[in-house]
Design a protein around this motif. Structure first.
Motif, PDB file in Angstrom:
ATOM      1  N   ILE A   1       4.486   9.652  -7.370  1.00 49.73           N
ATOM      2  CA  ILE A   1       5.750  10.293  -7.975  1.00 49.73           C
ATOM      3  C   ILE A   1       5.269  10.336  -9.632  1.00 49.73           C
ATOM      4  N   HIS A   2       4.698   9.320 -10.138  1.00 48.73           N
ATOM      5  CA  HIS A   2       4.162   9.150 -11.484  1.00 48.73           C
ATOM      6  C   HIS A   2       3.170  10.465 -11.932  1.00 48.73           C
ATOM      7  N   LYS A   3       2.146  10.330 -11.021  1.00 49.30           N
ATOM      8  CA  LYS A   3       1.204  11.618 -11.223  1.00 49.30           C
ATOM      9  C   LYS A   3       1.921  12.707 -11.203  1.00 49.30           C
TER      10      LYS A   3
ATOM     11  N   ILE B   1       0.915  -1.219  -0.040  1.00 46.00           N
ATOM     12  CA  ILE B   1       0.040  -0.184  -0.077  1.00 46.00           C
ATOM     13  C   ILE B   1       0.739   1.239  -0.056  1.00 46.00           C
ATOM     14  N   ALA B   2       1.814   1.193   0.846  1.00 41.59           N
ATOM     15  CA  ALA B   2       2.885   2.564   0.746  1.00 41.59           C
ATOM     16  C   ALA B   2       3.447   2.652  -0.321  1.00 41.59           C
ATOM     17  N   VAL B   3       4.110   1.561  -0.820  1.00 41.95           N
ATOM     18  CA  VAL B   3       4.993   1.466  -1.877  1.00 41.95           C
ATOM     19  C   VAL B   3       4.199   1.939  -3.094  1.00 41.95           C
ATOM     20  N   SER B   4       3.067   1.375  -3.441  1.00 45.18           N
ATOM     21  CA  SER B   4       2.376   1.675  -4.504  1.00 45.18           C
ATOM     22  C   SER B   4       2.047   3.143  -4.632  1.00 45.18           C
ATOM     23  N   GLU B   5       1.212   3.701  -3.326  1.00 41.30           N
ATOM     24  CA  GLU B   5       0.939   4.997  -3.223  1.00 41.30           C
ATOM     25  C   GLU B   5       2.010   6.202  -3.630  1.00 41.30           C
ATOM     26  N   ILE B   6       3.329   5.813  -3.113  1.00 42.94           N
ATOM     27  CA  ILE B   6       4.575   6.742  -3.200  1.00 42.94           C
ATOM     28  C   ILE B   6       4.851   6.662  -4.784  1.00 42.94           C
ATOM     29  N   MET B   7       4.899   5.642  -5.314  1.00 41.11           N
ATOM     30  CA  MET B   7       5.286   5.367  -6.677  1.00 41.11           C
ATOM     31  C   MET B   7       4.164   6.158  -7.634  1.00 41.11           C
ATOM     32  N   THR B   8       2.792   5.857  -7.293  1.00 41.67           N
ATOM     33  CA  THR B   8       1.915   6.226  -8.103  1.00 41.67           C
ATOM     34  C   THR B   8       1.906   7.854  -8.098  1.00 41.67           C
TER      35      THR B   8
END
Length: 156
Positions: A76-78, A67-74
């Motif tokens: 960054i992408h957005k 959850i944390a890692v995907s939110e951070i990377m998403t």
């Protein structure tokens, strides 16, 4: 034997596993998500390198890590798309004590990477993930090598 060699959360996916008993930590994570997103957006407004190094400290073996890692990377992408930049590659370092069930974490990674691609599209930069066993009370990484560090909670 040092305590960090024997201390760990219950691994696997059984009834008493950390993965199935980490609701309190998930609640902490949900409540801190706006601050995490704000910090990532501010970070993305700086000179962003081609590869962003992210450390998740105390990842244990449950779903909260993804959850944390995907939110951070998403985020960054957005953020990069919003300001007209390409998404950088991401290198994620998952850290916990050596006795933790890294195998359970590693088994969940293909699904995480597939989910990130589905959510963010083909422009989403590649993501490389590695495990880093050890205590975060000591040094885990070389100087100036990590761009963003996340640690949800530490239970003692």
């Amino acid at each position: 034997m040092e305590i960090q060699q024997v201390l760990h959360m219950n691994g696997g996916i059984g009834e008493k596993s950390y993965a199935n008993n980490s609701l309190t930590q998930k609640t902490f994570l949900s409540k801190s998500m706006p601050q995490i997103q704000e910090a990532v957006v501010a970070f993305c407004s700086t000179l962003l390198s081609e590869c962003v190094n992210i450390a998740e400290l105390g990842c244990s073996s449950g779903p909260n890590t993804s959850i944390a890692v995907s939110e951070i990377m998403t985020t960054i992408h957005k953020s990069c798309r919003k300001i007209g930049r390409h998404s950088p590659e991401c290198q994620v370092f998952l850290n916990d004590l050596p006795g933790s069930d890294f195998n359970a974490v590693f088994r969940s990674l293909p699904a995480l990477q597939e989910k990130l691609k589905e959510q963010n599209g083909d422009e989403f930069g590649p993501c490389f993930i590695a495990g880093v066993p050890g205590s975060f009370y000591g040094r885990l990484f070389p100087s100036a090598s990590i761009h963003f560090v996340h640690s949800n909670s530490s239970l003692h």
